[in-house]
Design a protein around this motif. Structure first.
Motif, PDB file in Angstrom:
ATOM      1  N   SER A   1      43.639  41.808  28.644  1.00  0.00           N
ATOM      2  CA  SER A   1      44.371  40.630  29.119  1.00  0.00           C
ATOM      3  C   SER A   1      44.265  40.494  30.636  1.00  0.00           C
ATOM      4  O   SER A   1      44.009  39.405  31.166  1.00  0.00           O
ATOM      5  N   VAL A   2      44.462  41.621  31.346  1.00  0.00           N
ATOM      6  CA  VAL A   2      44.338  41.582  32.805  1.00  0.00           C
ATOM      7  C   VAL A   2      42.914  41.241  33.221  1.00  0.00           C
ATOM      8  O   VAL A   2      42.684  40.481  34.168  1.00  0.00           O
ATOM      9  N   PHE A   3      41.940  41.798  32.511  1.00  0.00           N
ATOM     10  CA  PHE A   3      40.534  41.548  32.819  1.00  0.00           C
ATOM     11  C   PHE A   3      40.186  40.070  32.633  1.00  0.00           C
ATOM     12  O   PHE A   3      39.532  39.451  33.485  1.00  0.00           O
ATOM     13  N   LEU A   4      40.624  39.482  31.523  1.00  0.00           N
ATOM     14  CA  LEU A   4      40.357  38.062  31.280  1.00  0.00           C
ATOM     15  C   LEU A   4      41.100  37.187  32.279  1.00  0.00           C
ATOM     16  O   LEU A   4      40.558  36.166  32.742  1.00  0.00           O
ATOM     17  N   PHE A   5      42.339  37.559  32.627  1.00  0.00           N
ATOM     18  CA  PHE A   5      43.087  36.788  33.617  1.00  0.00           C
ATOM     19  C   PHE A   5      42.390  36.832  34.975  1.00  0.00           C
ATOM     20  O   PHE A   5      42.314  35.824  35.685  1.00  0.00           O
ATOM     21  N   GLY A   6      41.859  38.015  35.349  1.00  0.00           N
ATOM     22  CA  GLY A   6      41.117  38.118  36.604  1.00  0.00           C
ATOM     23  C   GLY A   6      39.865  37.271  36.598  1.00  0.00           C
ATOM     24  O   GLY A   6      39.537  36.610  37.599  1.00  0.00           O
ATOM     25  N   HIS A   7      39.149  37.286  35.471  1.00  0.00           N
ATOM     26  CA  HIS A   7      37.953  36.441  35.357  1.00  0.00           C
ATOM     27  C   HIS A   7      38.314  34.970  35.486  1.00  0.00           C
ATOM     28  O   HIS A   7      37.597  34.198  36.155  1.00  0.00           O
ATOM     29  N   ALA A   8      39.393  34.574  34.840  1.00  0.00           N
ATOM     30  CA  ALA A   8      39.820  33.175  34.930  1.00  0.00           C
ATOM     31  C   ALA A   8      40.192  32.807  36.361  1.00  0.00           C
ATOM     32  O   ALA A   8      39.861  31.718  36.843  1.00  0.00           O
ATOM     33  N   ALA A   9      40.869  33.731  37.057  1.00  0.00           N
ATOM     34  CA  ALA A   9      41.251  33.456  38.447  1.00  0.00           C
ATOM     35  C   ALA A   9      40.026  33.290  39.334  1.00  0.00           C
ATOM     36  O   ALA A   9      39.957  32.362  40.161  1.00  0.00           O
ATOM     37  N   PHE A  10      39.034  34.183  39.178  1.00  0.00           N
ATOM     38  CA  PHE A  10      37.807  34.053  39.970  1.00  0.00           C
ATOM     39  C   PHE A  10      37.043  32.782  39.597  1.00  0.00           C
ATOM     40  O   PHE A  10      36.434  32.142  40.463  1.00  0.00           O
ATOM     41  N   TYR A  11      37.069  32.409  38.327  1.00  0.00           N
ATOM     42  CA  TYR A  11      36.364  31.197  37.913  1.00  0.00           C
ATOM     43  C   TYR A  11      36.980  29.962  38.554  1.00  0.00           C
ATOM     44  O   TYR A  11      36.266  29.114  39.105  1.00  0.00           O
ATOM     45  N   PHE A  12      38.316  29.869  38.509  1.00  0.00           N
ATOM     46  CA  PHE A  12      38.971  28.709  39.109  1.00  0.00           C
ATOM     47  C   PHE A  12      38.822  28.716  40.628  1.00  0.00           C
ATOM     48  O   PHE A  12      38.750  27.655  41.253  1.00  0.00           O
TER      49      PHE A  12
ATOM     50  N   HIS B   1      34.753  27.779  41.055  1.00  0.00           N
ATOM     51  CA  HIS B   1      34.159  26.599  40.441  1.00  0.00           C
ATOM     52  C   HIS B   1      35.042  25.360  40.505  1.00  0.00           C
ATOM     53  O   HIS B   1      34.644  24.307  40.037  1.00  0.00           O
ATOM     54  N   SER B   2      36.219  25.495  41.038  1.00  0.00           N
ATOM     55  CA  SER B   2      37.093  24.331  41.131  1.00  0.00           C
ATOM     56  C   SER B   2      37.119  23.817  42.563  1.00  0.00           C
ATOM     57  O   SER B   2      36.807  24.532  43.509  1.00  0.00           O
ATOM     58  N   HIS B   3      37.485  22.571  42.687  1.00  0.00           N
ATOM     59  CA  HIS B   3      37.572  21.927  44.001  1.00  0.00           C
ATOM     60  C   HIS B   3      39.028  21.753  44.444  1.00  0.00           C
ATOM     61  O   HIS B   3      39.330  20.900  45.272  1.00  0.00           O
ATOM     62  N   PHE B   4      39.906  22.584  43.880  1.00  0.00           N
ATOM     63  CA  PHE B   4      41.307  22.492  44.232  1.00  0.00           C
ATOM     64  C   PHE B   4      41.556  23.200  45.565  1.00  0.00           C
ATOM     65  O   PHE B   4      40.841  24.118  45.950  1.00  0.00           O
ATOM     66  N   THR B   5      42.605  22.788  46.221  1.00  0.00           N
ATOM     67  CA  THR B   5      43.014  23.457  47.450  1.00  0.00           C
ATOM     68  C   THR B   5      43.827  24.700  47.111  1.00  0.00           C
ATOM     69  O   THR B   5      44.219  24.929  45.964  1.00  0.00           O
ATOM     70  N   VAL B   6      44.100  25.505  48.126  1.00  0.00           N
ATOM     71  CA  VAL B   6      44.882  26.724  47.921  1.00  0.00           C
ATOM     72  C   VAL B   6      46.293  26.376  47.448  1.00  0.00           C
ATOM     73  O   VAL B   6      46.858  27.047  46.571  1.00  0.00           O
TER      74      VAL B   6
ATOM     75  N   SER C   1      28.718  36.412  49.411  1.00  0.00           N
ATOM     76  CA  SER C   1      29.891  35.880  50.096  1.00  0.00           C
ATOM     77  C   SER C   1      31.093  36.784  49.850  1.00  0.00           C
ATOM     78  O   SER C   1      31.045  37.727  49.057  1.00  0.00           O
ATOM     79  N   GLY C   2      32.194  36.483  50.539  1.00  0.00           N
ATOM     80  CA  GLY C   2      33.398  37.283  50.371  1.00  0.00           C
ATOM     81  C   GLY C   2      33.951  37.206  48.953  1.00  0.00           C
ATOM     82  O   GLY C   2      34.406  38.207  48.394  1.00  0.00           O
ATOM     83  N   THR C   3      33.875  36.011  48.346  1.00  0.00           N
ATOM     84  CA  THR C   3      34.361  35.858  46.973  1.00  0.00           C
ATOM     85  C   THR C   3      33.509  36.647  45.994  1.00  0.00           C
ATOM     86  O   THR C   3      34.029  37.285  45.066  1.00  0.00           O
TER      87      THR C   3
ATOM     88  N   LEU D   1      31.760  39.379  46.682  1.00  0.00           N
ATOM     89  CA  LEU D   1      32.058  40.797  46.876  1.00  0.00           C
ATOM     90  C   LEU D   1      33.381  41.175  46.216  1.00  0.00           C
ATOM     91  O   LEU D   1      33.499  42.244  45.600  1.00  0.00           O
ATOM     92  N   ALA D   2      34.386  40.303  46.351  1.00  0.00           N
ATOM     93  CA  ALA D   2      35.674  40.571  45.704  1.00  0.00           C
ATOM     94  C   ALA D   2      35.523  40.632  44.192  1.00  0.00           C
ATOM     95  O   ALA D   2      36.123  41.481  43.522  1.00  0.00           O
ATOM     96  N   TYR D   3      34.686  39.746  43.644  1.00  0.00           N
ATOM     97  CA  TYR D   3      34.452  39.763  42.196  1.00  0.00           C
ATOM     98  C   TYR D   3      33.721  41.032  41.776  1.00  0.00           C
ATOM     99  O   TYR D   3      34.032  41.627  40.733  1.00  0.00           O
ATOM    100  N   LEU D   4      32.752  41.479  42.567  1.00  0.00           N
ATOM    101  CA  LEU D   4      32.038  42.716  42.249  1.00  0.00           C
ATOM    102  C   LEU D   4      32.967  43.923  42.298  1.00  0.00           C
ATOM    103  O   LEU D   4      32.875  44.828  41.465  1.00  0.00           O
ATOM    104  N   VAL D   5      33.882  43.940  43.287  1.00  0.00           N
ATOM    105  CA  VAL D   5      34.869  45.027  43.353  1.00  0.00           C
ATOM    106  C   VAL D   5      35.781  44.988  42.132  1.00  0.00           C
ATOM    107  O   VAL D   5      36.093  46.031  41.526  1.00  0.00           O
ATOM    108  N   PHE D   6      36.226  43.796  41.760  1.00  0.00           N
ATOM    109  CA  PHE D   6      37.080  43.639  40.574  1.00  0.00           C
ATOM    110  C   PHE D   6      36.346  44.097  39.319  1.00  0.00           C
ATOM    111  O   PHE D   6      36.903  44.820  38.485  1.00  0.00           O
ATOM    112  N   LEU D   7      35.087  43.699  39.184  1.00  0.00           N
ATOM    113  CA  LEU D   7      34.305  44.096  38.010  1.00  0.00           C
ATOM    114  C   LEU D   7      34.059  45.598  37.985  1.00  0.00           C
ATOM    115  O   LEU D   7      34.146  46.243  36.936  1.00  0.00           O
TER     116      LEU D   7
END
Length: 217
Positions: free
Chosen positions: A39-50, A53-58, A156-158, A160-166
């Motif tokens: 569950s945590v792994f999928l939630f992290g993947h979803a967070a990195f995906y949004f 790949h999204s154009h939303f602001t912080v 990029s920083g994102t 690298l953060a994803y690689l650390v998470f993975l």
């Protein structure tokens, strides 16, 4: 995985019911509970995906996360009420009191103590690095910064953060699963390197002794 033992007057708790936060993190990263870690792994993947790949602001992302958390709490609370009322399943409905969310003086003192230790350790390490005391630590730090600068040109920083998470959810589990093979292989490699260096030094010493000595006239 036994990492904590809590003895009480009647029972002794070990293993998954651990009282140490480090132990809980270890169980999470080692996939002791596949449902929780997944569950945590999928939630992290979803967070990195949004985030990538999204154009939303912080601000929009933070508001969306807050709404999702509220939705999760609503499902948790009213789901139990629904089961108790319509299905006859007697499950206690969780109540979240304000006292559980507030910071008491004891909690603040504990957090302040931990932060003080972390900051002091960080300042001590930084002073040793920039004062070249010892020089080996400064050289390792410079080499690490060089590696980061080189990697930063490609990722990029994102990323690298994803690689650390993975890596956090894969490397510890693989190391724990193959720990015996890794330990055996490491021992063999270290022994081979030691024997090779010893043989090389003996050859160098033998070559130095076999040189013809100059005779005095």
């Amino acid at each position: 995985m036994k990492c904590c033992t809590e003895a009480t007057s009647t029972t002794t708790t070990t293993g998954p019911e651990c009282c140490n936060k480090k132990c809980t993190m270890g169980h999470l990263l080692l996939w002791e509970s596949k449902l929780r870690t997944g569950s945590v792994f999928l939630f992290g993947h979803a967070a990195f995906y949004f985030a990538t790949h999204s154009h939303f602001t912080v601000l929009t992302l933070m508001s969306t996360v807050a709404l999702l958390v509220m939705l999760a709490f609503a499902v948790h609370v009213y789901g139990k009420k629904f089961c108790a009322h319509y299905l006859g399943v007697d499950t206690p409905v969780p109540t979240y009191k304000a006292e559980e969310w507030t910071l008491t003086e004891e909690r603040i003192s504990v957090v302040a103590k931990i932060l003080t230790q972390v900051i002091n350790q960080f300042v001590s390490s930084v002073s040793q690095v920039f004062n070249f005391n010892p020089p080996s630590k400064s050289i390792k730090f410079a080499f690490f910064m060089f590696i980061l600068a080189s990697v930063g040109k490609v990722f990029s920083g994102t990323t690298l953060a994803y690689l650390v998470f993975l890596g956090a959810f894969t490397v510890p589990a693989l190391l724990h699963h193959y720990r015996e093979k890794i330990s055996t292989t490491r021992t063999k490699v270290e022994q081979k390197i030691t024997n090779t260096l010893a043989s090389l030094f003996m050859r160098i010493a033998g070559a130095g002794d076999s040189r013809p000595k100059a005779h005095k006239s």
